[in-house]
Design a protein around this motif. Sequence first.
Motif, short mmCIF file in Angstrom:
data_model
loop_
_atom_site.label_atom_id
_atom_site.label_comp_id
_atom_site.label_asym_id
_atom_site.label_seq_id
_atom_site.Cartn_x
_atom_site.Cartn_y
_atom_site.Cartn_z
N ILE A 28 45.73 63.84 45.15
CA ILE A 28 46.65 62.93 45.82
C ILE A 28 47.86 62.68 44.94
O ILE A 28 47.73 62.14 43.84
N PHE A 29 49.03 63.06 45.44
CA PHE A 29 50.27 62.73 44.74
C PHE A 29 50.81 61.40 45.24
O PHE A 29 51.16 60.52 44.46
N ARG A 30 50.82 61.27 46.57
CA ARG A 30 51.30 60.01 47.16
C ARG A 30 50.78 59.92 48.59
O ARG A 30 50.76 60.91 49.31
N ILE A 31 50.39 58.73 48.98
CA ILE A 31 49.94 58.51 50.34
C ILE A 31 51.10 57.97 51.17
O ILE A 31 51.70 56.95 50.83
N ILE A 32 51.41 58.66 52.26
CA ILE A 32 52.50 58.22 53.14
C ILE A 32 52.01 57.10 54.04
O ILE A 32 52.66 56.06 54.18
N SER A 33 50.88 57.32 54.65
CA SER A 33 50.32 56.33 55.56
C SER A 33 48.83 56.61 55.74
O SER A 33 48.35 57.71 55.49
N MET A 34 48.14 55.58 56.18
CA MET A 34 46.74 55.73 56.57
C MET A 34 46.53 55.00 57.88
O MET A 34 47.22 54.02 58.18
N ALA A 35 45.62 55.50 58.67
CA ALA A 35 45.45 54.95 60.01
C ALA A 35 44.01 55.09 60.46
O ALA A 35 43.24 55.89 59.92
N TYR A 93 35.10 55.94 65.24
CA TYR A 93 36.32 55.58 64.54
C TYR A 93 36.55 56.57 63.40
O TYR A 93 35.65 56.79 62.57
N SER A 94 37.74 57.13 63.35
CA SER A 94 38.08 58.13 62.34
C SER A 94 39.29 57.68 61.54
O SER A 94 40.24 57.15 62.11
N CYS A 95 39.22 57.93 60.26
CA CYS A 95 40.31 57.60 59.35
C CYS A 95 41.25 58.80 59.23
O CYS A 95 40.78 59.95 59.13
N ASN A 96 42.52 58.53 59.24
CA ASN A 96 43.54 59.57 59.04
C ASN A 96 44.40 59.19 57.85
O ASN A 96 44.79 58.04 57.70
N GLY A 97 44.68 60.18 57.02
CA GLY A 97 45.60 59.96 55.92
C GLY A 97 46.69 61.01 55.93
O GLY A 97 46.40 62.20 56.03
N ARG A 98 47.94 60.56 55.87
CA ARG A 98 49.07 61.48 55.74
C ARG A 98 49.45 61.46 54.27
O ARG A 98 49.94 60.43 53.77
N ILE A 99 49.18 62.56 53.57
CA ILE A 99 49.14 62.53 52.11
C ILE A 99 49.91 63.68 51.50
O ILE A 99 49.76 64.85 51.93
N TYR A 100 50.73 63.35 50.50
CA TYR A 100 51.38 64.38 49.69
C TYR A 100 50.39 64.81 48.60
O TYR A 100 49.90 63.98 47.84
N GLU A 101 50.15 66.13 48.55
CA GLU A 101 49.36 66.68 47.44
C GLU A 101 50.26 67.07 46.28
O GLU A 101 49.84 67.09 45.13
N THR A 102 51.49 67.43 46.57
CA THR A 102 52.51 67.73 45.57
C THR A 102 53.77 66.96 45.98
O THR A 102 53.82 66.41 47.07
N PRO A 103 54.80 66.95 45.17
CA PRO A 103 56.03 66.24 45.57
C PRO A 103 56.67 66.78 46.85
O PRO A 103 57.50 66.10 47.46
N SER A 104 56.30 67.99 47.26
CA SER A 104 56.96 68.58 48.43
C SER A 104 56.00 68.98 49.54
O SER A 104 56.45 69.43 50.60
N THR A 105 54.72 68.82 49.35
CA THR A 105 53.75 69.29 50.35
C THR A 105 52.86 68.16 50.81
O THR A 105 52.16 67.54 50.01
N TRP A 106 52.89 67.89 52.13
CA TRP A 106 52.00 66.87 52.68
C TRP A 106 51.30 67.45 53.90
O TRP A 106 51.73 68.41 54.52
N ARG A 107 50.18 66.80 54.24
CA ARG A 107 49.47 67.16 55.45
C ARG A 107 48.59 66.00 55.89
O ARG A 107 48.41 65.04 55.13
N ASP A 108 48.07 66.11 57.07
CA ASP A 108 47.16 65.11 57.61
C ASP A 108 45.72 65.47 57.26
O ASP A 108 45.30 66.62 57.41
N TYR A 109 44.98 64.47 56.82
CA TYR A 109 43.57 64.62 56.54
C TYR A 109 42.77 63.66 57.41
O TYR A 109 43.27 62.58 57.76
N TRP A 110 41.53 64.05 57.71
CA TRP A 110 40.67 63.23 58.56
C TRP A 110 39.31 63.02 57.90
O TRP A 110 38.77 63.91 57.24
N GLY A 111 38.78 61.83 58.14
CA GLY A 111 37.42 61.57 57.73
C GLY A 111 36.45 62.12 58.76
O GLY A 111 36.84 62.66 59.79
N GLN A 112 35.16 61.94 58.48
CA GLN A 112 34.14 62.52 59.33
C GLN A 112 33.86 61.67 60.57
O GLN A 112 33.23 62.15 61.52
N GLY A 113 34.34 60.46 60.58
CA GLY A 113 34.11 59.56 61.71
C GLY A 113 32.90 58.69 61.50
O GLY A 113 31.91 59.09 60.87
#
Length: 120
Positions: A28-35, A93-113
């Motif tokens: 994790i470089f930086r978390i943009i948002s979690m939902a 209910y599932s957790c979503n994280g929009r996360i930067y792994e590097t300063p320029s690369t981010w993606r959405d991740y999901w929990g198992q629910g």
Amino acid sequence: QVQLVESGGGLVQAGESLRLSCTASGSIFRIISMAWYRQGPGKQRELVASINAGGGIEYVESVKGRFTISRENAKNTVYLQMTSLKPEDTAVYSCNGRIYETPSTWRDYWGQGTQVTVSS
């Protein structure tokens, strides 16, 4: 890689409360948002609540005044406090994280629910 692990679901009666937790770990470089999203029986997945890096919060109308999303930045953890639960809140209910792994690369991740079941 980033992993999201949720906990806190269960079976409760209408009017009771539950707290869900979701912790992000890994590269994790930086978390943009979690939902938190949910998908009830025969329903489409919907966004329940989100919180961004600046502290901005949004809720779906049906949970306003009953659910509270919060975060603990030092632990990369987001919580969903659910009160006055109703049978219609029953869902996975599932957790979503929009996360930067590097300063320029981010993606959405999901929990198992995690299952939340509210009996009447």
